[in-house]
Design a protein around this motif. Structure first.
Motif, PDB file in Angstrom:
ATOM      1  N   VAL A 142       0.862  -1.177   0.000  1.00  0.00           N
ATOM      2  CA  VAL A 142       0.000   0.000   0.000  1.00  0.00           C
ATOM      3  C   VAL A 142       0.896   1.224   0.000  1.00  0.00           C
ATOM      4  O   VAL A 142       1.780   1.357   0.843  1.00  0.00           O
ATOM      5  N   VAL A 143       0.682   2.110  -0.951  1.00  0.00           N
ATOM      6  CA  VAL A 143       1.496   3.312  -1.106  1.00  0.00           C
ATOM      7  C   VAL A 143       0.657   4.530  -0.750  1.00  0.00           C
ATOM      8  O   VAL A 143      -0.473   4.671  -1.210  1.00  0.00           O
ATOM      9  N   SER A 144       1.203   5.398   0.062  1.00  0.00           N
ATOM     10  CA  SER A 144       0.503   6.627   0.443  1.00  0.00           C
ATOM     11  C   SER A 144       0.801   7.720  -0.573  1.00  0.00           C
ATOM     12  O   SER A 144       1.958   8.098  -0.764  1.00  0.00           O
ATOM     13  N   GLU A 145      -0.252   8.211  -1.212  1.00  0.00           N
ATOM     14  CA  GLU A 145      -0.100   9.259  -2.214  1.00  0.00           C
ATOM     15  C   GLU A 145      -0.819  10.521  -1.751  1.00  0.00           C
ATOM     16  O   GLU A 145      -1.860  10.450  -1.098  1.00  0.00           O
ATOM     17  N   PRO A 146      -0.300  11.708  -2.102  1.00  0.00           N
ATOM     18  CA  PRO A 146      -0.974  12.958  -1.715  1.00  0.00           C
ATOM     19  C   PRO A 146      -2.304  13.123  -2.430  1.00  0.00           C
ATOM     20  O   PRO A 146      -2.488  12.640  -3.553  1.00  0.00           O
ATOM     21  N   LEU A 147      -3.226  13.803  -1.789  1.00  0.00           N
ATOM     22  CA  LEU A 147      -4.546  14.027  -2.376  1.00  0.00           C
ATOM     23  C   LEU A 147      -4.524  15.095  -3.453  1.00  0.00           C
ATOM     24  O   LEU A 147      -5.239  15.007  -4.441  1.00  0.00           O
ATOM     25  N   GLY A 148      -3.719  16.141  -3.281  1.00  0.00           N
ATOM     26  CA  GLY A 148      -3.695  17.227  -4.270  1.00  0.00           C
ATOM     27  C   GLY A 148      -3.542  18.567  -3.591  1.00  0.00           C
ATOM     28  O   GLY A 148      -2.553  18.834  -2.924  1.00  0.00           O
ATOM     29  N   VAL A 149      -4.541  19.420  -3.739  1.00  0.00           N
ATOM     30  CA  VAL A 149      -4.554  20.734  -3.093  1.00  0.00           C
ATOM     31  C   VAL A 149      -5.533  20.677  -1.926  1.00  0.00           C
ATOM     32  O   VAL A 149      -6.706  20.373  -2.110  1.00  0.00           O
ATOM     33  N   VAL A 150      -5.035  20.960  -0.736  1.00  0.00           N
ATOM     34  CA  VAL A 150      -5.827  20.854   0.487  1.00  0.00           C
ATOM     35  C   VAL A 150      -6.224  22.251   0.958  1.00  0.00           C
ATOM     36  O   VAL A 150      -5.401  23.165   0.967  1.00  0.00           O
ATOM     37  N   LEU A 151      -7.474  22.398   1.339  1.00  0.00           N
ATOM     38  CA  LEU A 151      -7.955  23.641   1.937  1.00  0.00           C
ATOM     39  C   LEU A 151      -8.077  23.444   3.442  1.00  0.00           C
ATOM     40  O   LEU A 151      -8.785  22.545   3.902  1.00  0.00           O
ATOM     41  N   VAL A 152      -7.367  24.249   4.221  1.00  0.00           N
ATOM     42  CA  VAL A 152      -7.434  24.213   5.679  1.00  0.00           C
ATOM     43  C   VAL A 152      -8.190  25.451   6.143  1.00  0.00           C
ATOM     44  O   VAL A 152      -7.722  26.578   5.950  1.00  0.00           O
ATOM     45  N   VAL A 153      -9.362  25.250   6.737  1.00  0.00           N
ATOM     46  CA  VAL A 153     -10.169  26.348   7.263  1.00  0.00           C
ATOM     47  C   VAL A 153      -9.982  26.367   8.779  1.00  0.00           C
ATOM     48  O   VAL A 153     -10.438  25.465   9.472  1.00  0.00           O
ATOM     49  N   GLY A 154      -9.276  27.379   9.291  1.00  0.00           N
ATOM     50  CA  GLY A 154      -8.942  27.441  10.704  1.00  0.00           C
ATOM     51  C   GLY A 154     -10.078  27.989  11.546  1.00  0.00           C
ATOM     52  O   GLY A 154     -10.989  28.656  11.043  1.00  0.00           O
ATOM     53  N   ALA A 155     -10.038  27.698  12.840  1.00  0.00           N
ATOM     54  CA  ALA A 155     -11.016  28.220  13.794  1.00  0.00           C
ATOM     55  C   ALA A 155     -10.355  29.280  14.663  1.00  0.00           C
ATOM     56  O   ALA A 155      -9.136  29.317  14.807  1.00  0.00           O
ATOM     57  N   TRP A 156     -11.165  30.119  15.281  1.00  0.00           N
ATOM     58  CA  TRP A 156     -10.636  31.266  16.017  1.00  0.00           C
ATOM     59  C   TRP A 156     -10.195  30.923  17.430  1.00  0.00           C
ATOM     60  O   TRP A 156      -9.406  31.643  18.028  1.00  0.00           O
ATOM     61  N   CYS A 157     -10.695  29.822  18.008  1.00  0.00           N
ATOM     62  CA  CYS A 157     -10.433  29.570  19.428  1.00  0.00           C
ATOM     63  C   CYS A 157      -8.976  29.187  19.683  1.00  0.00           C
ATOM     64  O   CYS A 157      -8.430  29.512  20.740  1.00  0.00           O
ATOM     65  N   THR A 174     -16.385  34.418   5.545  1.00  0.00           N
ATOM     66  CA  THR A 174     -17.264  33.258   5.435  1.00  0.00           C
ATOM     67  C   THR A 174     -18.229  33.383   4.269  1.00  0.00           C
ATOM     68  O   THR A 174     -18.722  32.381   3.755  1.00  0.00           O
ATOM     69  N   SER A 175     -18.502  34.602   3.812  1.00  0.00           N
ATOM     70  CA  SER A 175     -19.400  34.777   2.669  1.00  0.00           C
ATOM     71  C   SER A 175     -18.690  34.520   1.345  1.00  0.00           C
ATOM     72  O   SER A 175     -19.306  34.068   0.376  1.00  0.00           O
ATOM     73  N   ILE A 225      -3.838  25.518   0.789  1.00  0.00           N
ATOM     74  CA  ILE A 225      -4.356  26.879   0.927  1.00  0.00           C
ATOM     75  C   ILE A 225      -4.960  26.983   2.325  1.00  0.00           C
ATOM     76  O   ILE A 225      -5.847  26.208   2.686  1.00  0.00           O
ATOM     77  N   ILE A 226      -4.464  27.919   3.132  1.00  0.00           N
ATOM     78  CA  ILE A 226      -4.922  28.099   4.505  1.00  0.00           C
ATOM     79  C   ILE A 226      -5.874  29.290   4.558  1.00  0.00           C
ATOM     80  O   ILE A 226      -5.573  30.359   4.041  1.00  0.00           O
ATOM     81  N   ASN A 227      -7.012  29.081   5.180  1.00  0.00           N
ATOM     82  CA  ASN A 227      -7.971  30.168   5.400  1.00  0.00           C
ATOM     83  C   ASN A 227      -8.146  30.377   6.904  1.00  0.00           C
ATOM     84  O   ASN A 227      -8.970  29.735   7.540  1.00  0.00           O
ATOM     85  N   PRO A 228      -7.342  31.273   7.519  1.00  0.00           N
ATOM     86  CA  PRO A 228      -7.492  31.516   8.961  1.00  0.00           C
ATOM     87  C   PRO A 228      -8.824  32.186   9.257  1.00  0.00           C
ATOM     88  O   PRO A 228      -9.414  32.846   8.395  1.00  0.00           O
ATOM     89  N   SER A 229      -9.283  32.029  10.473  1.00  0.00           N
ATOM     90  CA  SER A 229     -10.550  32.640  10.867  1.00  0.00           C
ATOM     91  C   SER A 229     -10.427  34.161  10.878  1.00  0.00           C
ATOM     92  O   SER A 229      -9.484  34.719  11.438  1.00  0.00           O
TER      93      SER A 229
END
Length: 528
Positions: A180-195, A250-251, A216-220
């Protein structure tokens, strides 16, 4: 003209890229409900018109082709959306070029992330103080060290993680090599929380980098100062084609991030997290642990205990122990304590204050100050299940107490190929929840007391030394001896023991000596 809502996916399509996306200066966003159905067709790379309008239940936007003479009443696409689309295109191109395939590249990016945390510790402390009035101690211990350890752990184990995993062969594959080989998914979106705005953005980033994804990181936007700091620092340390920070509201985010295909998603959701306290436990220790977990960061933590389910015979003793713990942590007036935070904004302040006024009976705390967004550490009794505070996650410095007499070869793909996998053990894993359990005795409380308020620089130094991983840490492939030897050498080289001596071999005459002894107790065989 052409009216379009852009799409983005976190997975890869069959060609190894990310979901289709195109952009033009003529584009403007349009909602599904406000567009005549006769103009709909699917958004595809070829933009071919579909004779059948899509069902409104589909989780992506559609293209609307209009006559140029027809006036468009939709709002123009925002600058944030344009920037997000451009960053997505750059990340797709970087992933398709295979920039992250090599282990050396991933290692270098993780090392750069650790460097960023070390070189800008004061900036992160200042940003979280402005966003949450978070004490420096809490920022270092619960945000920076946590992310740093996550990155160092990935660095130390990345080679092993990237190795193909051999699997058992059957009669049909007995002459084959199966893995079993682990392959990357592609482009990941990380949506951060404020706490916890640093760790909830950067811990997922560490995993995505280690797995070879672009991110791509989307901080709160709620913790705006921390979001701006990440937006400024990350391009200075990480690869500018593979890793991006997007300051989208968020919009705007749904217009950028809606996936065209079924896409793997990991969600951290809220809920009720109870603690059970019975008459047989160490009440004083339990009270200190619960009070620290509930009221650090002014209760704004997704993993804090939401309420206590207490045995009736232990209630009075527990209340007294909680009062003593809060007095020790924050003094007689927590508002004046440098160890206690504030609500992140007026909206969250009002939400918690309203719950407080409609639930149970206040026996400790209850004071509020709207101008400072301050809510005192508060304990409630006589709470019933239908009270507002029991119907939603608290995310504030309020602890309800309820009483009780008593107290359970993979097949699949990503993107256009689906999500998840099954067959054999993978089917078991897909339909199972790997529940994490931690059993901690009271014998190490003499070390864990260092995390409790009032915060002191000396305790922070000890916590930092005890909590931070090291690149020199040996892999725990064998039993105890190698780890024990490493601890002995680490303690010999530290300030915990005189030159040439080991704190492990000395009587614990101080908290420093005791820390070394208990570290040995953590990692070594008690019989040695």
């Amino acid at each position: 003209m052409l009216k379009i809502s852009e799409t983005m996916t976190k997975g890869t399509d069959q060609g190894g890229g990310v979901g289709s996306l195109s952009m033009s200066t003529d584009f403007c966003a349009d909602s599904l409900r406000s567009t005549p159905e006769k103009f709909f067709h699917r958004h595809s790379p070829e933009s071919q018109v579909d004779a059948h309008p899509p069902r409104k239940a589909r989780f992506y936007k559609c293209v609307c082709v209009c006559d140029k003479k027809h006036e468009c009443t939709s709002k123009p696409i925002s600058n944030t959306m344009v920037q997000g689309i451009e960053k997505l295109k750059r990340a797709r191109a970087a992933f398709q070029a295979g920039r992250m395939v090599k282990e050396s590249f991933r290692q270098s990016q993780l090392e750069a992330l650790v460097r960023m945390l070390a070189e800008h510790e004061c900036d992160f402390v200042d940003a979280l103080c402005r966003d949450l009035h978070k004490p420096r101690f809490e920022t270092v211990v619960t945000e920076l060290i946590l992310v740093k350890n996550e990155a160092l752990y990935a660095i130390n184990n990345l080679s092993k993680w990237m190795e193909p995993q051999r699997v058992e062969r059957n009669l049909a594959t007995s002459l084959d090599e199966c893995m079993v080989v682990s392959e990357p998914l592609g482009v990941v979106l990380v949506v951060g929380a404020w706490c916890s705005p640093i760790q909830l953005c950067l811990v997922p980033l560490v995993g995505a980098i280690a797995a070879g994804n672009c991110v791509i990181i989307n901080p709160s936007e709620t913790s705006s100062h921390t979001a701006e700091l990440l937006h400024r620092l990350i391009p200075s340390y990480l690869d500018n084609e593979c890793y991006h920070v997007l300051l989208a509201s968020t919009s705007d985010l749904p217009e950028i991030a809606a996936a065209r295909t079924l896409t793997p998603i990991s969600l951290v959701l809220g809920g009720k997290n109870p603690c059970y306290v019975d008459q047989h436990c160490d009440i004083a220790t339990a009270a200190r642990r619960i009070a620290w977990a509930r009221f650090q960061n002014a209760g704004q933590s997704a993993v804090a205990p939401d309420y206590i389910l207490c045995h009736t015979e232990a209630k009075a003793q527990l209340l007294q122990a909680l009062r003593c713990a809060l007095m020790h942590f924050y003094g007689s007036d927590p508002r004046e304590s440098r160890s206690f935070g504030r609500m992140v904004n007026a909206e969250n302040f009002a939400r918690v204050r309203d719950m407080l006024g409609k639930s149970g009976k206040v026996v400790v705390g209850g004071q509020v100050n709207e101008a400072e967004k301050y809510i005192a550490p508060t304990i409630l009794t006589d709470v019933v299940e239908m009270d507002p505070i029991m119907q939603q996650e608290v995310l504030g410095p309020v602890l309800p107490i309820l009483t009780s007499l008593m107290v359970v070869m993979p097949f699949g793909g990503v993107g256009a190929s689906g999500m998840g996998s099954y067959h054999g053990r993978s089917s078991f894993d897909t339909f199972s929840h790997r529940k994490s359990c931690l059993l901690r005795g009271t014998r190490i409380e003499c070390v864990t007391y260092l995390r409790y308020p009032p915060y002191e620089d000396r305790n922070l130094s000890l916590m930092t030394w005890a909590s931070t991983l090291s690149n020199k840490m040996p892999r725990m492939e064998g039993p105890y001896p190698s780890v024990k030897s490493w601890i002995v050498e680490e303690v010999k080289g530290s300030e915990l023991a005189p030159p040439g001596q080991s704190a492990l071999l000395m009587p614990p005459r101080s908290s420093s000596d005791l820390l070394g002894c208990l570290l040995c107790a953590y990692f070594c065989d008690p019989s040695q």
